[in-house]
Design a protein around this motif. Structure first.
Motif, PDB file in Angstrom:
ATOM      1  N   ASP A   1      74.534  35.484  37.859  1.00 55.03           N
ATOM      2  CA  ASP A   1      74.014  36.571  37.030  1.00 55.03           C
ATOM      3  C   ASP A   1      72.917  36.073  36.094  1.00 55.03           C
ATOM      4  OD1 ASP A   1      75.838  38.239  38.264  1.00 55.03           O
ATOM      5  OD2 ASP A   1      77.238  38.283  36.562  1.00 55.03           O
ATOM      6  N   LEU A   2      73.142  34.923  35.488  1.00 54.55           N
ATOM      7  CA  LEU A   2      72.141  34.374  34.572  1.00 54.55           C
ATOM      8  C   LEU A   2      70.874  33.957  35.310  1.00 54.55           C
ATOM      9  CD1 LEU A   2      74.428  32.270  32.217  1.00 54.55           C
ATOM     10  CD2 LEU A   2      73.211  34.381  31.646  1.00 54.55           C
ATOM     11  N   GLU A   3      71.012  33.411  36.497  1.00 51.77           N
ATOM     12  CA  GLU A   3      69.834  33.045  37.287  1.00 51.77           C
ATOM     13  C   GLU A   3      69.036  34.286  37.670  1.00 51.77           C
ATOM     14  OE1 GLU A   3      71.683  30.826  40.426  1.00 51.77           O
ATOM     15  OE2 GLU A   3      71.338  28.906  39.414  1.00 51.77           O
ATOM     16  N   ALA A   4      69.722  35.364  38.035  1.00 52.62           N
ATOM     17  CA  ALA A   4      69.042  36.612  38.388  1.00 52.62           C
ATOM     18  C   ALA A   4      68.320  37.188  37.172  1.00 52.62           C
ATOM     19  CB  ALA A   4      70.041  37.619  38.941  1.00 52.62           C
ATOM     20  N   GLU A   5      68.955  37.121  36.010  1.00 55.58           N
ATOM     21  CA  GLU A   5      68.315  37.617  34.797  1.00 55.58           C
ATOM     22  C   GLU A   5      67.095  36.774  34.440  1.00 55.58           C
ATOM     23  OE1 GLU A   5      69.379  38.764  30.170  1.00 55.58           O
ATOM     24  OE2 GLU A   5      70.935  37.958  31.473  1.00 55.58           O
ATOM     25  N   LEU A   6      67.180  35.478  34.646  1.00 58.56           N
ATOM     26  CA  LEU A   6      66.047  34.599  34.385  1.00 58.56           C
ATOM     27  C   LEU A   6      64.862  34.958  35.272  1.00 58.56           C
ATOM     28  CD1 LEU A   6      64.858  32.089  32.990  1.00 58.56           C
ATOM     29  CD2 LEU A   6      65.873  30.735  34.822  1.00 58.56           C
ATOM     30  N   VAL A   7      65.116  35.194  36.549  1.00 54.83           N
ATOM     31  CA  VAL A   7      64.043  35.571  37.476  1.00 54.83           C
ATOM     32  C   VAL A   7      63.425  36.902  37.046  1.00 54.83           C
ATOM     33  CG1 VAL A   7      63.584  36.303  39.848  1.00 54.83           C
ATOM     34  CG2 VAL A   7      64.941  34.258  39.413  1.00 54.83           C
ATOM     35  N   ARG A   8      64.273  37.857  36.664  1.00 50.87           N
ATOM     36  CA  ARG A   8      63.778  39.166  36.229  1.00 50.87           C
ATOM     37  C   ARG A   8      62.916  39.035  34.976  1.00 50.87           C
ATOM     38  NH1 ARG A   8      64.843  42.689  32.435  1.00 50.87           N
ATOM     39  NH2 ARG A   8      66.661  41.584  31.654  1.00 50.87           N
ATOM     40  N   LEU A   9      63.378  38.246  33.999  1.00 47.31           N
ATOM     41  CA  LEU A   9      62.616  38.084  32.760  1.00 47.31           C
ATOM     42  C   LEU A   9      61.309  37.335  32.986  1.00 47.31           C
ATOM     43  CD1 LEU A   9      65.508  37.310  30.270  1.00 47.31           C
ATOM     44  CD2 LEU A   9      64.128  39.388  30.398  1.00 47.31           C
ATOM     45  N   GLN A  10      61.314  36.353  33.892  1.00 45.18           N
ATOM     46  CA  GLN A  10      60.072  35.644  34.197  1.00 45.18           C
ATOM     47  C   GLN A  10      59.058  36.584  34.838  1.00 45.18           C
ATOM     48  OE1 GLN A  10      61.664  32.414  36.506  1.00 45.18           O
ATOM     49  NE2 GLN A  10      61.500  30.967  34.807  1.00 45.18           N
ATOM     50  N   ALA A  11      59.519  37.441  35.731  1.00 49.15           N
ATOM     51  CA  ALA A  11      58.619  38.410  36.367  1.00 49.15           C
ATOM     52  C   ALA A  11      58.078  39.390  35.331  1.00 49.15           C
ATOM     53  CB  ALA A  11      59.347  39.148  37.482  1.00 49.15           C
ATOM     54  N   GLU A  12      58.935  39.848  34.443  1.00 43.24           N
ATOM     55  CA  GLU A  12      58.496  40.773  33.389  1.00 43.24           C
ATOM     56  C   GLU A  12      57.491  40.095  32.467  1.00 43.24           C
ATOM     57  OE1 GLU A  12      60.497  43.163  29.633  1.00 43.24           O
ATOM     58  OE2 GLU A  12      61.750  42.655  31.364  1.00 43.24           O
ATOM     59  N   ASN A  13      57.747  38.843  32.126  1.00 38.58           N
ATOM     60  CA  ASN A  13      56.828  38.094  31.272  1.00 38.58           C
ATOM     61  C   ASN A  13      55.483  37.901  31.952  1.00 38.58           C
ATOM     62  OD1 ASN A  13      56.142  36.610  28.934  1.00 38.58           O
ATOM     63  ND2 ASN A  13      56.507  34.712  30.035  1.00 38.58           N
ATOM     64  N   ASP A  14      55.500  37.583  33.238  1.00 42.94           N
ATOM     65  CA  ASP A  14      54.250  37.426  33.983  1.00 42.94           C
ATOM     66  C   ASP A  14      53.456  38.727  34.015  1.00 42.94           C
ATOM     67  OD1 ASP A  14      54.943  34.803  34.439  1.00 42.94           O
ATOM     68  OD2 ASP A  14      55.618  35.143  36.510  1.00 42.94           O
ATOM     69  N   ALA A  15      54.153  39.835  34.218  1.00 39.84           N
ATOM     70  CA  ALA A  15      53.482  41.143  34.252  1.00 39.84           C
ATOM     71  C   ALA A  15      52.870  41.463  32.892  1.00 39.84           C
ATOM     72  CB  ALA A  15      54.460  42.228  34.670  1.00 39.84           C
ATOM     73  N   LEU A  16      53.595  41.189  31.830  1.00 43.06           N
ATOM     74  CA  LEU A  16      53.066  41.439  30.488  1.00 43.06           C
ATOM     75  C   LEU A  16      51.888  40.526  30.185  1.00 43.06           C
ATOM     76  CD1 LEU A  16      56.369  41.921  28.476  1.00 43.06           C
ATOM     77  CD2 LEU A  16      54.701  43.677  29.064  1.00 43.06           C
ATOM     78  N   SER A  17      51.948  39.311  30.665  1.00 43.84           N
ATOM     79  CA  SER A  17      50.853  38.372  30.436  1.00 43.84           C
ATOM     80  C   SER A  17      49.581  38.842  31.130  1.00 43.84           C
ATOM     81  CB  SER A  17      51.261  36.992  30.952  1.00 43.84           C
ATOM     82  OG  SER A  17      50.225  36.077  30.764  1.00 43.84           O
ATOM     83  N   VAL A  18      49.707  39.337  32.349  1.00 43.34           N
ATOM     84  CA  VAL A  18      48.556  39.860  33.081  1.00 43.34           C
ATOM     85  C   VAL A  18      47.993  41.075  32.359  1.00 43.34           C
ATOM     86  CG1 VAL A  18      47.863  41.016  35.209  1.00 43.34           C
ATOM     87  CG2 VAL A  18      49.228  38.943  35.309  1.00 43.34           C
ATOM     88  N   ASP A  19      48.863  41.965  31.904  1.00 40.92           N
ATOM     89  CA  ASP A  19      48.412  43.148  31.169  1.00 40.92           C
ATOM     90  C   ASP A  19      47.687  42.747  29.894  1.00 40.92           C
ATOM     91  OD1 ASP A  19      49.483  44.775  33.092  1.00 40.92           O
ATOM     92  OD2 ASP A  19      51.280  45.305  31.946  1.00 40.92           O
ATOM     93  N   GLN A  20      48.205  41.756  29.188  1.00 39.05           N
ATOM     94  CA  GLN A  20      47.572  41.297  27.953  1.00 39.05           C
ATOM     95  C   GLN A  20      46.195  40.719  28.244  1.00 39.05           C
ATOM     96  OE1 GLN A  20      48.612  41.838  24.926  1.00 39.05           O
ATOM     97  NE2 GLN A  20      47.015  40.679  23.902  1.00 39.05           N
ATOM     98  N   ASP A  21      46.044  39.967  29.313  1.00 34.66           N
ATOM     99  CA  ASP A  21      44.739  39.415  29.682  1.00 34.66           C
ATOM    100  C   ASP A  21      43.747  40.531  29.976  1.00 34.66           C
ATOM    101  OD1 ASP A  21      45.728  36.862  29.401  1.00 34.66           O
ATOM    102  OD2 ASP A  21      46.052  36.546  31.556  1.00 34.66           O
ATOM    103  N   ASP A  22      44.195  41.604  30.644  1.00 39.80           N
ATOM    104  CA  ASP A  22      43.322  42.734  30.942  1.00 39.80           C
ATOM    105  C   ASP A  22      42.870  43.415  29.662  1.00 39.80           C
ATOM    106  OD1 ASP A  22      43.630  42.225  33.625  1.00 39.80           O
ATOM    107  OD2 ASP A  22      45.102  43.819  33.963  1.00 39.80           O
ATOM    108  N   VAL A  23      43.771  43.566  28.706  1.00 37.61           N
ATOM    109  CA  VAL A  23      43.438  44.213  27.435  1.00 37.61           C
ATOM    110  C   VAL A  23      42.415  43.373  26.683  1.00 37.61           C
ATOM    111  CG1 VAL A  23      44.354  44.844  25.171  1.00 37.61           C
ATOM    112  CG2 VAL A  23      45.594  45.493  27.221  1.00 37.61           C
ATOM    113  N   LEU A  24      42.611  42.073  26.637  1.00 35.25           N
ATOM    114  CA  LEU A  24      41.670  41.207  25.926  1.00 35.25           C
ATOM    115  C   LEU A  24      40.298  41.229  26.586  1.00 35.25           C
ATOM    116  CD1 LEU A  24      43.943  38.137  25.130  1.00 35.25           C
ATOM    117  CD2 LEU A  24      43.187  39.923  23.557  1.00 35.25           C
ATOM    118  N   THR A  25      40.241  41.281  27.895  1.00 33.32           N
ATOM    119  CA  THR A  25      38.976  41.333  28.614  1.00 33.32           C
ATOM    120  C   THR A  25      38.253  42.639  28.310  1.00 33.32           C
ATOM    121  OG1 THR A  25      39.901  39.977  30.369  1.00 33.32           O
ATOM    122  CG2 THR A  25      37.911  41.207  30.893  1.00 33.32           C
TER     123      THR A  25
END
Length: 64
Positions: A29-53
């Protein structure tokens, strides 16, 4: 002699087996949550880069 040292007489302790299974489920369960949070973090990071651009492109030149 080894059975006496380990405390196993007549096979594995059912409580120990149940606890191991519970811990294995918790780890999965913890490994699955880690994968989910990493994917969410990556998506937010991409969105933040688009906003800054976009902000850099939309800026007006400073008055001098």
């Amino acid at each position: 002699m080894a059975k006496a040292i380990l405390g196993h007489v007549g096979g594995p302790d059912p409580r120990m087996v149940a606890e191991m299974r519970r811990l294995q489920r918790r780890v999965r369960d913890l490994e699955a949550e880690l994968v989910r949070l990493q994917a969410e973090n990556d998506a937010l990071s991409v969105d933040q880069d688009d906003v800054l651009t976009l902000r850099a492109k939309d800026r007006e030149p400073a008055l001098t």
